[in-house]
Design an enzyme around this catalytic site. Structure first.
Site, PDB file in Angstrom:
ATOM      1  N   PRO A   1     -89.166 -52.782 -54.520  1.00 38.29           N
ATOM      2  CA  PRO A   1     -88.577 -51.650 -55.233  1.00 38.29           C
ATOM      3  C   PRO A   1     -88.698 -50.328 -54.480  1.00 38.29           C
ATOM      4  O   PRO A   1     -87.885 -49.424 -54.683  1.00 38.29           O
ATOM      5  CB  PRO A   1     -89.365 -51.606 -56.554  1.00 38.29           C
ATOM      6  CG  PRO A   1     -89.922 -52.973 -56.715  1.00 38.29           C
ATOM      7  CD  PRO A   1     -90.192 -53.474 -55.327  1.00 38.29           C
TER       8      PRO A   1
ATOM      9  N   ASP B   1     -99.603 -44.262 -61.842  1.00 39.27           N
ATOM     10  CA  ASP B   1    -101.014 -44.280 -62.253  1.00 39.27           C
ATOM     11  C   ASP B   1    -101.474 -42.936 -62.788  1.00 39.27           C
ATOM     12  O   ASP B   1    -102.552 -42.838 -63.389  1.00 39.27           O
ATOM     13  CB  ASP B   1    -101.911 -44.721 -61.096  1.00 39.27           C
ATOM     14  CG  ASP B   1    -101.769 -43.850 -59.858  1.00 39.27           C
ATOM     15  OD1 ASP B   1    -101.975 -42.626 -59.962  1.00 39.27           O
ATOM     16  OD2 ASP B   1    -101.469 -44.395 -58.777  1.00 39.27           O
TER      17      ASP B   1
ATOM     18  N   ASP C   1     -94.284 -40.231 -54.141  1.00 43.17           N
ATOM     19  CA  ASP C   1     -95.510 -41.031 -54.191  1.00 43.17           C
ATOM     20  C   ASP C   1     -95.094 -42.498 -54.319  1.00 43.17           C
ATOM     21  O   ASP C   1     -95.257 -43.123 -55.359  1.00 43.17           O
ATOM     22  CB  ASP C   1     -96.363 -40.584 -55.389  1.00 43.17           C
ATOM     23  CG  ASP C   1     -97.670 -41.345 -55.496  1.00 43.17           C
ATOM     24  OD1 ASP C   1     -98.011 -42.086 -54.561  1.00 43.17           O
ATOM     25  OD2 ASP C   1     -98.348 -41.213 -56.535  1.00 43.17           O
ATOM     26  N   SER C   2     -94.541 -43.025 -53.238  1.00 39.09           N
ATOM     27  CA  SER C   2     -93.935 -44.347 -53.280  1.00 39.09           C
ATOM     28  C   SER C   2     -94.902 -45.427 -52.805  1.00 39.09           C
ATOM     29  O   SER C   2     -95.920 -45.153 -52.179  1.00 39.09           O
ATOM     30  CB  SER C   2     -92.694 -44.374 -52.379  1.00 39.09           C
ATOM     31  OG  SER C   2     -93.065 -44.144 -51.029  1.00 39.09           O
TER      32      SER C   2
ATOM     33  N   GLN D   1     -93.193 -56.484 -60.132  1.00 37.79           N
ATOM     34  CA  GLN D   1     -94.307 -56.700 -59.219  1.00 37.79           C
ATOM     35  C   GLN D   1     -95.520 -57.279 -59.950  1.00 37.79           C
ATOM     36  O   GLN D   1     -95.581 -57.266 -61.174  1.00 37.79           O
ATOM     37  CB  GLN D   1     -94.702 -55.376 -58.552  1.00 37.79           C
ATOM     38  CG  GLN D   1     -94.991 -54.263 -59.546  1.00 37.79           C
ATOM     39  CD  GLN D   1     -94.588 -52.898 -59.052  1.00 37.79           C
ATOM     40  OE1 GLN D   1     -94.450 -52.684 -57.857  1.00 37.79           O
ATOM     41  NE2 GLN D   1     -94.389 -51.963 -59.965  1.00 37.79           N
TER      42      GLN D   1
ATOM     43  N   ASP E   1     -85.056 -45.579 -62.080  1.00 42.27           N
ATOM     44  CA  ASP E   1     -85.056 -45.791 -60.637  1.00 42.27           C
ATOM     45  C   ASP E   1     -85.061 -44.431 -59.937  1.00 42.27           C
ATOM     46  O   ASP E   1     -84.197 -43.585 -60.201  1.00 42.27           O
ATOM     47  CB  ASP E   1     -83.827 -46.593 -60.236  1.00 42.27           C
ATOM     48  CG  ASP E   1     -83.725 -46.785 -58.744  1.00 42.27           C
ATOM     49  OD1 ASP E   1     -83.026 -45.975 -58.093  1.00 42.27           O
ATOM     50  OD2 ASP E   1     -84.364 -47.713 -58.211  1.00 42.27           O
ATOM     51  N   GLY E   2     -86.020 -44.223 -59.048  1.00 42.12           N
ATOM     52  CA  GLY E   2     -86.160 -42.922 -58.410  1.00 42.12           C
ATOM     53  C   GLY E   2     -84.957 -42.534 -57.571  1.00 42.12           C
ATOM     54  O   GLY E   2     -84.568 -41.362 -57.534  1.00 42.12           O
TER      55      GLY E   2
END
Length: 281
Positions: free
Chosen positions: A163, A86, A156-157, A31, A138-139
């Site tokens: 993705p 973050d 928390d997507s 991204q 990858d979650g």
């Protein structure tokens, strides 16, 4: 508009934030990441020009995603965060001394690296907490393979494009349900219902099939324009029925200094307006 960040997430609605100073602009494998300063919102993080978080109002989102399930549960020891590169979600979760271990699964190491460098006010040292285990993966794959046993899972997507799309599927929610310990709670980011109603409806349809107790709750976050944001709630326990006086006692015992969350706001967040109730399956 030159000098503005123009978000076009929605087909017929857009918002713009003035770029006072562009601090970071780089495209990773996954991204485009940008950080800029805005006089009202402070430092702003965008992914593919969509606002993800801001210095000024991130506390609302992170407090409501973290403290609602943890204080409702009352004995959360193991917490899983999917996304949250973050560090803001980890910051709030780790404020609970009762939480012994936090696993954070983030797909993009670049998000973590530049957040530590350019948005340190979000994580406030959370990445250095020995209770945090940061996993770059990858979650969806992690959720499928984990041994589970989590008291609280926080998804928390990003929005369900690129993705983040796989984190909104019935299969992912099923794996998340299996990864919860007895009485565990799953909470998810489900967008702004007024503009993204199908997103909430689809998640709630999956939750209805998976959890005896399923619903959503709301929080108003200024930089996520278009009305209050919905956060999905799924549990096989009775944590949502925690009495107000118990929530108050837990909140005070935790010693939290919050800017948005209070036990009263916690309870009121589950009172849904008619247009949101109509989106529920």
């Amino acid at each position: 508009m030159k000098g503005w960040s123009n978000e076009t997430l929605h087909a017929d609605y857009a918002q713009s934030l003035r770029i006072g100073r562009l601090i970071y602009d780089s495209e990773t494998e996954h991204q485009r990441l940008r950080v800029f300063e805005n006089d009202t919102f402070g430092r702003v993080l965008t992914l593919d020009d969509v606002v993800q978080t801001t210095e000024a109002d991130n506390f609302i989102y992170h407090e409501m995603m973290a403290h609602v399930p943890i204080l409702a549960h009352g004995a959360a020891r193991r917490v899983l965060i999917v996304g949250g590169g973050d560090g803001g979600m980890a910051r709030e979760v780790l404020k609970h001394a009762s939480v012994e271990h936090v696993t954070m699964v983030e797909i993009d190491a670049g998000v973590v690296a530049f957040s530590q460098a350019y948005l340190p006010m979000l994580s406030q040292g959370a990445f250095d907490d020995p209770r945090l285990d940061l996993v770059i993966a990858d979650g969806a794959a992690f959720m499928r393979e984990t041994a589970g046993g989590y008291d609280v899972i926080i998804v928390d997507s990003t929005d369900p494009v690129g993705p983040g799309e796989v984190l909104f599927t019935d299969t992912f929610y099923g794996h998340a349900r299996a990864a919860l310990a007895e009485g565990g709670i799953l909470v998810t980011q489900n967008g702004v219902p007024f503009l993204q109603g199908a997103e909430l409806t689809n998640t709630m349809r999956a939750f209805k099939a998976l959890f005896p107790d399923w619903t959503c709750y709301l929080a108003t976050i200024p930089s996520y324009a278009g009305g209050p944001m919905a956060m999905g709630w799924g549990s096989a326990g009775t944590a949502r029925q925690t009495a107000p006086e118990v929530l108050r006692a837990r909140f005070e015992a935790a010693g939290l200094d919050t800017g948005y969350y209070t036990p009263e706001v916690h309870l009121g967040a589950f009172a849904l307006p008619g247009y949101v109730r109509r989106l529920m399956p």
